[in-house]
Design an enzyme around this catalytic site. Structure first.
Site, short mmCIF file in Angstrom:
data_model
loop_
_atom_site.label_atom_id
_atom_site.label_comp_id
_atom_site.label_asym_id
_atom_site.label_seq_id
_atom_site.Cartn_x
_atom_site.Cartn_y
_atom_site.Cartn_z
N LYS A 23 0.66 -1.20 -0.05
CA LYS A 23 -0.09 -0.31 -0.13
C LYS A 23 0.64 1.01 0.27
O LYS A 23 1.05 2.00 -0.88
CB LYS A 23 -0.88 0.16 0.79
N ARG A 98 -10.76 0.83 8.57
CA ARG A 98 -9.93 -0.64 8.67
C ARG A 98 -10.92 -1.64 9.46
O ARG A 98 -11.08 -2.42 9.40
CB ARG A 98 -8.50 -0.78 9.85
N ARG A 137 11.33 -5.81 4.88
CA ARG A 137 10.93 -4.12 5.43
C ARG A 137 11.96 -3.30 6.37
O ARG A 137 12.08 -4.03 7.49
CB ARG A 137 9.00 -4.07 5.37
N ARG A 170 10.92 -2.06 12.24
CA ARG A 170 9.23 -1.47 13.03
C ARG A 170 9.53 -2.47 13.79
O ARG A 170 8.76 -3.97 13.65
CB ARG A 170 8.22 -1.68 11.68
N ARG A 181 -1.03 -8.29 13.75
CA ARG A 181 -2.02 -8.08 12.19
C ARG A 181 -2.60 -7.67 11.16
O ARG A 181 -4.26 -8.33 10.37
CB ARG A 181 -0.82 -7.43 12.04
P1 ADP Z 1 0.67 -1.41 7.23
O1 ADP Z 1 0.89 -1.16 5.55
O2 ADP Z 1 1.73 -2.34 8.25
O3 ADP Z 1 -0.56 -2.27 6.88
P2 ADP Z 1 -0.10 0.91 9.34
O4 ADP Z 1 1.43 1.77 8.40
O5 ADP Z 1 -1.05 0.89 8.00
O6 ADP Z 1 0.61 -1.15 8.54
O7 ADP Z 1 -0.79 0.53 10.19
C1 ADP Z 1 0.16 0.13 11.16
C2 ADP Z 1 -0.79 0.35 12.35
O8 ADP Z 1 -0.92 1.47 12.50
C3 ADP Z 1 -2.09 -0.18 12.67
O9 ADP Z 1 -1.02 -1.98 12.91
C4 ADP Z 1 -2.19 -0.14 13.51
O10 ADP Z 1 -1.70 -0.39 15.27
C5 ADP Z 1 -2.10 1.32 13.23
N1 ADP Z 1 -3.63 1.79 12.78
C6 ADP Z 1 -3.67 2.50 11.43
N2 ADP Z 1 -4.57 2.74 10.69
C7 ADP Z 1 -4.73 2.24 11.44
C8 ADP Z 1 -6.34 2.38 11.51
N3 ADP Z 1 -7.13 2.74 10.28
N4 ADP Z 1 -7.34 2.00 13.21
C9 ADP Z 1 -6.70 1.65 13.85
N5 ADP Z 1 -5.30 1.71 13.80
C10 ADP Z 1 -4.81 2.12 13.20
P1 ADP Z 2 1.74 -1.77 3.05
O1 ADP Z 2 2.23 -0.44 3.22
O2 ADP Z 2 0.72 -2.41 2.20
O3 ADP Z 2 2.78 -2.55 4.39
P2 ADP Z 2 4.64 -1.16 1.72
O4 ADP Z 2 4.30 -0.32 0.68
O5 ADP Z 2 5.90 -0.73 3.35
O6 ADP Z 2 3.20 -2.63 2.60
O7 ADP Z 2 5.55 -3.23 1.28
C1 ADP Z 2 5.89 -4.07 2.04
C2 ADP Z 2 7.11 -4.26 1.91
O8 ADP Z 2 7.57 -4.60 0.53
C3 ADP Z 2 8.80 -2.88 2.03
O9 ADP Z 2 9.67 -3.12 2.37
C4 ADP Z 2 8.50 -2.88 0.05
O10 ADP Z 2 10.05 -1.79 -0.26
C5 ADP Z 2 8.18 -3.57 -0.72
N1 ADP Z 2 7.39 -4.35 -1.73
C6 ADP Z 2 6.39 -3.00 -1.43
N2 ADP Z 2 5.91 -3.57 -2.53
C7 ADP Z 2 6.47 -4.62 -3.53
C8 ADP Z 2 6.45 -5.32 -4.48
N3 ADP Z 2 5.48 -4.88 -5.62
N4 ADP Z 2 7.15 -6.28 -5.11
C9 ADP Z 2 8.48 -6.39 -4.09
N5 ADP Z 2 7.74 -5.29 -2.89
C10 ADP Z 2 8.01 -4.92 -2.35
#
Ligand code: ADP
Ligand code: ADP
Ligand code: ZN
Length: 225
Positions: A23, A98, A137, A170, A181
């Site tokens: 994302k 979410r 990551r 992280r 998660r």
């Molecule tokens: P990822 O990209 O790995 O899916 P995020 O960066 O979006 O994770 O979110 C990291 C953490 O921040 C979540 O696991 C949660 O603890 C909190 N968080 C983010 N967005 C929300 C939301 N919309 N509602 C509740 N908690 C959230």
């Molecule tokens: P999210 O926000 O959904 O948690 P991220 O964009 O942070 O996901 O991506 C998670 C990890 O995977 C990061 O280390 C990123 O550099 C890597 N990544 C993201 N998209 C791709 C892809 N299409 N192919 C390979 N690695 C990816």
């Protein structure tokens, strides 16, 4: 390539998917190219934790464990970001909503502001893919730029290309938090897919490709909207 940011064109978008689906990576490309505002609740919480603000202290334990921050707190943050009205070309909500309550609250906020969603981008990837993406990551402790030790390594190991600050893993990318998660996603967030599907807003995107191909697939959907 369709003209996606012509005169007066706006995009009000959501991006959703399991943790690690990509994302944030797609969000950076979209906000740059469409010139829209990035509203990432995860990033906002991480910044608040980093600056050790009152809000940061409040959410720290939950975020680090992989649990969700309570809806009222999260909704208030998004409301503030949307009410700012500082997005003449639109916005991309990343990681929000979410839960069903958040989705309903978002509908209310948008109605109040006389705004409408144009689409919900769902990035799909297998659990195996997510696990290797999360394990590799690394994020910048200063600017939050995201790297991957294999697919997107920094030029110098452990150092951010953009601002030269150290990279870290992280705390919620540790195994125990990842499991929580994924469970939280399946229980609370997955039902939203049907919610948006029923509104004809859901765009399923194959997240198993390289980032540029994922991006091209999203752009194609935007162009055909
Ligand atoms: P990822 O990209 O790995 O899916 P995020 O960066 O979006 O994770 O979110 C990291 C953490 O921040 C979540 O696991 C949660 O603890 C909190 N968080 C983010 N967005 C929300 C939301 N919309 N509602 C509740 N908690 C959230
Ligand atoms: P999210 O926000 O959904 O948690 P991220 O964009 O942070 O996901 O991506 C998670 C990890 O995977 C990061 O280390 C990123 O550099 C890597 N990544 C993201 N998209 C791709 C892809 N299409 N192919 C390979 N690695 C990816
Ligand atoms: Zn940096």
């Amino acid at each position: 390539m369709p003209d996606l940011c012509g005169k007066g064109k706006t995009w009000n978008l959501l991006i959703t998917g399991k943790p690690g689906s990509g994302k944030g990576t797609q969000a950076s490309l979209l906000i740059q190219n469409l010139n829209i505002k990035h509203i990432s609740t995860g990033e906002i919480f991480r910044r608040e934790m980093q600056s050790d603000s009152e809000l940061g202290r409040q959410v720290k334990t939950l975020v680090q464990k992989g649990e969700l921050v309570p809806d009222p707190l999260t909704n208030a943050i998004v409301k503030k970001a949307l009410q700012a009205k500082d997005y003449p070309h639109g916005f991309l909500l990343d990681g929000y909503p979410r839960t069903k309550d958040q989705a309903v609250m978002l509908d209310e906020m948008l109605q109040e502001l006389k705004l409408k969603l144009d689409g919900v981008i769902q990035i799909r990837a297998s659990d195996q893919t997510l696990l290797s993406r999360l394990a590799g990551r690394r994020v910048c402790t200063n600017c939050q730029e995201t790297y991957h030790i294999v697919s997107h390594p920094p030029q110098v190991e452990g150092i951010c290309d953009k601002c030269q600050h150290p990279l870290i893993q992280r705390p919620d990318d540790q195994e125990a938090a990842i499991k929580i998660r994924l469970d939280v996603y399946n229980e609370k967030t997955r039902p939203l897919l049907e919610y948006y599907q029923n509104q004809g807003l859901l765009w399923e995107i194959n997240g198993e490709q390289d980032p540029e191909s994922v991006y091209q697939e999203i752009i194609k959907k935007l162009g055909s909207d």
